[in-house]
Motif scaffolding. Structure first.
Motif, PDB file in Angstrom:
ATOM      1  N   GLY A  11       0.828  -1.204   0.000  1.00 54.31           N
ATOM      2  CA  GLY A  11       0.000   0.000   0.000  1.00 54.31           C
ATOM      3  C   GLY A  11       0.857   1.246   0.000  1.00 54.31           C
ATOM      4  N   ASP A  12       0.213   2.386  -0.194  1.00 57.71           N
ATOM      5  CA  ASP A  12       0.900   3.684  -0.200  1.00 57.71           C
ATOM      6  C   ASP A  12       1.963   3.783  -1.289  1.00 57.71           C
ATOM      7  N   GLU A  13       1.763   3.097  -2.383  1.00 60.42           N
ATOM      8  CA  GLU A  13       2.725   3.155  -3.486  1.00 60.42           C
ATOM      9  C   GLU A  13       2.551   4.444  -4.295  1.00 60.42           C
ATOM     10  N   GLY A  14       1.413   5.127  -4.073  1.00 62.44           N
ATOM     11  CA  GLY A  14       1.148   6.341  -4.844  1.00 62.44           C
ATOM     12  C   GLY A  14       0.080   6.106  -5.910  1.00 62.44           C
ATOM     13  N   LYS A  15      -0.855   5.183  -5.612  1.00 61.29           N
ATOM     14  CA  LYS A  15      -1.948   4.920  -6.561  1.00 61.29           C
ATOM     15  C   LYS A  15      -2.775   6.175  -6.799  1.00 61.29           C
ATOM     16  N   GLY A  16      -2.987   6.946  -5.714  1.00 62.73           N
ATOM     17  CA  GLY A  16      -3.800   8.165  -5.829  1.00 62.73           C
ATOM     18  C   GLY A  16      -3.240   9.097  -6.882  1.00 62.73           C
ATOM     19  N   LYS A  17      -1.951   9.312  -6.831  1.00 57.27           N
ATOM     20  CA  LYS A  17      -1.309  10.220  -7.786  1.00 57.27           C
ATOM     21  C   LYS A  17      -1.371   9.666  -9.224  1.00 57.27           C
ATOM     22  N   ALA A  39      -7.679   3.148   3.802  1.00 53.41           N
ATOM     23  CA  ALA A  39      -6.630   3.501   2.847  1.00 53.41           C
ATOM     24  C   ALA A  39      -6.723   4.997   2.567  1.00 53.41           C
ATOM     25  N   GLY A  40      -5.593   5.670   2.550  1.00 51.44           N
ATOM     26  CA  GLY A  40      -5.602   7.100   2.250  1.00 51.44           C
ATOM     27  C   GLY A  40      -4.815   7.367   0.988  1.00 51.44           C
ATOM     28  N   HIS A  41      -5.468   7.996   0.022  1.00 49.71           N
ATOM     29  CA  HIS A  41      -4.792   8.320  -1.235  1.00 49.71           C
ATOM     30  C   HIS A  41      -4.488   9.808  -1.255  1.00 49.71           C
ATOM     31  N   THR A  42      -3.236  10.146  -1.522  1.00 50.76           N
ATOM     32  CA  THR A  42      -2.844  11.551  -1.553  1.00 50.76           C
ATOM     33  C   THR A  42      -2.875  12.052  -2.986  1.00 50.76           C
ATOM     34  N   VAL A  43      -3.539  13.190  -3.186  1.00 44.29           N
ATOM     35  CA  VAL A  43      -3.550  13.810  -4.510  1.00 44.29           C
ATOM     36  C   VAL A  43      -3.063  15.248  -4.362  1.00 44.29           C
ATOM     37  N   THR A 278       6.560   5.087  -8.758  1.00 48.65           N
ATOM     38  CA  THR A 278       6.486   6.440  -8.218  1.00 48.65           C
ATOM     39  C   THR A 278       7.745   6.760  -7.423  1.00 48.65           C
ATOM     40  N   LYS A 279       7.924   8.041  -7.152  1.00 47.42           N
ATOM     41  CA  LYS A 279       9.026   8.511  -6.303  1.00 47.42           C
ATOM     42  C   LYS A 279      10.411   8.235  -6.871  1.00 47.42           C
ATOM     43  N   LEU A 280      10.520   8.184  -8.182  1.00 47.16           N
ATOM     44  CA  LEU A 280      11.858   8.038  -8.766  1.00 47.16           C
ATOM     45  C   LEU A 280      12.729   9.233  -8.352  1.00 47.16           C
ATOM     46  N   ASP A 281      12.082  10.375  -8.161  1.00 48.82           N
ATOM     47  CA  ASP A 281      12.812  11.593  -7.748  1.00 48.82           C
ATOM     48  C   ASP A 281      13.414  11.474  -6.354  1.00 48.82           C
ATOM     49  N   VAL A 282      12.884  10.531  -5.551  1.00 49.12           N
ATOM     50  CA  VAL A 282      13.459  10.367  -4.216  1.00 49.12           C
ATOM     51  C   VAL A 282      14.756   9.538  -4.316  1.00 49.12           C
ATOM     52  N   VAL A 318       6.061   6.827 -14.862  1.00 51.06           N
ATOM     53  CA  VAL A 318       7.100   7.039 -13.857  1.00 51.06           C
ATOM     54  C   VAL A 318       6.813   8.348 -13.130  1.00 51.06           C
ATOM     55  N   GLY A 319       6.713   8.288 -11.800  1.00 50.90           N
ATOM     56  CA  GLY A 319       6.445   9.480 -11.005  1.00 50.90           C
ATOM     57  C   GLY A 319       7.738  10.194 -10.659  1.00 50.90           C
ATOM     58  N   THR A 320       7.751  11.506 -10.890  1.00 49.25           N
ATOM     59  CA  THR A 320       8.960  12.282 -10.612  1.00 49.25           C
ATOM     60  C   THR A 320       8.684  13.435  -9.637  1.00 49.25           C
TER      61      THR A 320
HETATM   62  P1  GTP Z   1      -3.157   3.519  -0.254  1.00 48.54           P
HETATM   63  O1  GTP Z   1      -4.433   3.191  -0.938  1.00 48.54           O
HETATM   64  O2  GTP Z   1      -3.350   3.898   1.180  1.00 48.54           O
HETATM   65  O3  GTP Z   1      -2.243   2.377  -0.399  1.00 48.54           O
HETATM   66  O4  GTP Z   1      -2.432   4.901  -0.849  1.00 48.54           O
HETATM   67  P2  GTP Z   1      -1.662   5.377  -2.159  1.00 48.54           P
HETATM   68  O5  GTP Z   1      -1.094   4.247  -2.927  1.00 48.54           O
HETATM   69  O6  GTP Z   1      -2.554   6.285  -2.941  1.00 48.54           O
HETATM   70  O7  GTP Z   1      -0.410   6.223  -1.609  1.00 48.54           O
HETATM   71  P3  GTP Z   1      -0.351   7.437  -0.579  1.00 48.54           P
HETATM   72  O8  GTP Z   1      -0.951   8.622  -1.231  1.00 48.54           O
HETATM   73  O9  GTP Z   1      -0.860   7.024   0.742  1.00 48.54           O
HETATM   74  O10 GTP Z   1       1.232   7.622  -0.409  1.00 48.54           O
HETATM   75  C1  GTP Z   1       2.079   7.981  -1.444  1.00 48.54           C
HETATM   76  C2  GTP Z   1       2.875   9.228  -1.047  1.00 48.54           C
HETATM   77  O11 GTP Z   1       3.848   9.490  -2.051  1.00 48.54           O
HETATM   78  C3  GTP Z   1       2.048  10.485  -0.980  1.00 48.54           C
HETATM   79  O12 GTP Z   1       2.577  11.326   0.003  1.00 48.54           O
HETATM   80  C4  GTP Z   1       2.210  11.118  -2.378  1.00 48.54           C
HETATM   81  O13 GTP Z   1       2.031  12.515  -2.399  1.00 48.54           O
HETATM   82  C5  GTP Z   1       3.649  10.765  -2.652  1.00 48.54           C
HETATM   83  N1  GTP Z   1       3.994  10.577  -4.086  1.00 48.54           N
HETATM   84  C6  GTP Z   1       3.331   9.840  -5.016  1.00 48.54           C
HETATM   85  N2  GTP Z   1       4.022   9.799  -6.172  1.00 48.54           N
HETATM   86  C7  GTP Z   1       5.156  10.518  -5.964  1.00 48.54           C
HETATM   87  C8  GTP Z   1       6.301  10.816  -6.778  1.00 48.54           C
HETATM   88  O14 GTP Z   1       6.425  10.388  -7.909  1.00 48.54           O
HETATM   89  N3  GTP Z   1       7.280  11.584  -6.197  1.00 48.54           N
HETATM   90  C9  GTP Z   1       7.191  12.059  -4.917  1.00 48.54           C
HETATM   91  N4  GTP Z   1       8.191  12.789  -4.442  1.00 48.54           N
HETATM   92  N5  GTP Z   1       6.125  11.779  -4.132  1.00 48.54           N
HETATM   93  C10 GTP Z   1       5.141  11.029  -4.638  1.00 48.54           C
END
Ligand code: GTP
Ligand code: MG
Length: 338
Positions: A11-17, A39-43, A278-282, A318-320
């Motif tokens: 989870g929290d892989e960044g599906k929301g984004k 589950a919390g999705h961040t947008v 996601t998070k390749l920029d990290v 790819v998330g950056t």
């Molecule tokens: P679940 O359904 O709870 O599993 O959530 P999720 O997969 O939607 O992921 P969630 O939003 O909980 O966590 C992902 C985190 O990574 C968030 O804080 C996003 O803002 C952040 N994020 C997503 N993609 C990227 C990316 O490509 N780069 C960076 N720097 N942050 C990202």
């Protein structure tokens, strides 16, 4: 065309984004949210940030109809708050059979020492509501007067949209290894979290699924209990700038390097046709905000290609960066967009 987005780790892989990006890029007509409010999705979009526990992350596309699956479970206070916060009044609909979590479910879980202690549950009442559903005691959306104007036949709407050739996006939650069946039991959630389960939650058969996008983060995180291969000590997590705080519980996420074996297995369990990272920029700060594959630093490109050859599906997105538009979209060059 029907696309399902699922998480490939915990989870929290960044599906929301990723879902938010696709809703804008692919002209998505209908988006369906599965899972539950644990589950919390961040947008992040246009300089604003939302944490969604009930609504589809596709709300950023003002033309997308936002549906909640019959197999999903929501809390009404969370639902109405998110509709207000996202300004989505009038385009959010639940299925007749969507499950409703009530206060008693939350209380029952808080009193459960096994869930709060060993399993490390988010204690949002989801497991309790799910067990009531299995025992045929849960109240559904159709039982609530205040939902009357928002209740629809979600499977029929999805079928109709597909029949018209429109794009439908199914947003899964959590991750493959939190699956009740395929995860690290008992450190799992109260449902299956693979692509087939989300198709079932929506009410669409496997023959209608065109694409399955499995989302991985560039490293692995996990909240709560359970095994995490290669887990790094907190100081090392901070040194690498991998620190994250969980959306729903505010707990610190545990972290480990990208796990090729788990990723390969997630591709198999979901029959993924594409992967998103996601998070390749990290991992590679020079990749921050890059939107073209050819502009990525060489090392970053090499790493993505290594992932591709290990998991044997193309990495198409790819998330950056956190913003919904900070994505390298390789689907056209890789032959995915029709
Ligand atoms: P679940 O359904 O709870 O599993 O959530 P999720 O997969 O939607 O992921 P969630 O939003 O909980 O966590 C992902 C985190 O990574 C968030 O804080 C996003 O803002 C952040 N994020 C997503 N993609 C990227 C990316 O490509 N780069 C960076 N720097 N942050 C990202
Ligand atoms: Mg999350």
């Amino acid at each position: 065309m029907l696309t399902i987005v699922v998480g490939g780790f915990f989870g929290d892989e960044g599906k929301g984004k990723i879902v938010a990006y696709m809703s804008l890029a692919d002209d998505v007509a209908v988006a369906v949210r599965c899972g539950a409010v644990n589950a919390g999705h961040t947008v992040v979009f246009n300089g604003k940030s939302w944490k969604l526990r009930a609504l589809p992350s596709a709300f950023v596309n003002r033309n997308t109809r936002l549906l909640i699956a019959p197999g999903a479970l929501v809390r009404l206070d969370v639902l109405f708050k998110e509709i207000r916060e996202t300004g989505s009044e009038g385009r959010v609909f639940l299925d007749f059979n969507t499950g409703i979590i009530e206060e008693g479910h939350v209380e029952r879980e808080r009193r459960d020492a096994y869930l709060s202690g060993k399993v490390g549950s988010t204690l949002q009442g989801v497991g309790a509501a799910m067990s009531d559903r299995v025992l045929r005691r849960l109240r559904l959306a159709q039982d609530f007067k205040e939902l009357k104007h928002m209740v629809r036949d979600v499977p029929a709407e999805v079928s109709e949209a597909l029949g018209k050739g429109l794009n439908v996006l199914v947003e899964g939650t959590q991750g493959t290894y939190l699956s009740l069946y395929h995860g690290t039991y008992p450190y799992v959630t109260s449902r299956d979290t693979t692509a087939s389960a989300f198709a079932s939650e929506v009410g669409v058969g496997p023959k209608h699924v065109d694409e399955v996008v499995v989302v991985f983060k560039a490293y692995v995180t996990r909240v709560g209990g359970g095994p995490l291969e290669g887990e790094l000590p907190p100081e090392e997590v901070s040194r690498r700038r991998w620190d994250e705080v969980a959306t729903v519980t505010g707990r610190r996420r545990r972290a480990a390097p990208f796990n090729f074996r788990l990723a390969r297995r997630a591709v198999m369990l979901n029959s993924a046709t594409q992967a998103a990272i996601t998070k390749l920029d990290v991992l590679y700060p020079d990749a921050s905000g890059v939107r073209e594959w050819s502009k990525l630093p060489y090392e970053a490109r090499r790493w993505v290609e290594e992932v591709e050859s290990e998991i044997r599906v193309p990495v198409t997105l790819v998330g950056t960066g956190p913003d919904a538009t900070q994505v390298i979209d390789r689907r056209k060059e890789l032959g995915f967009l029709r």
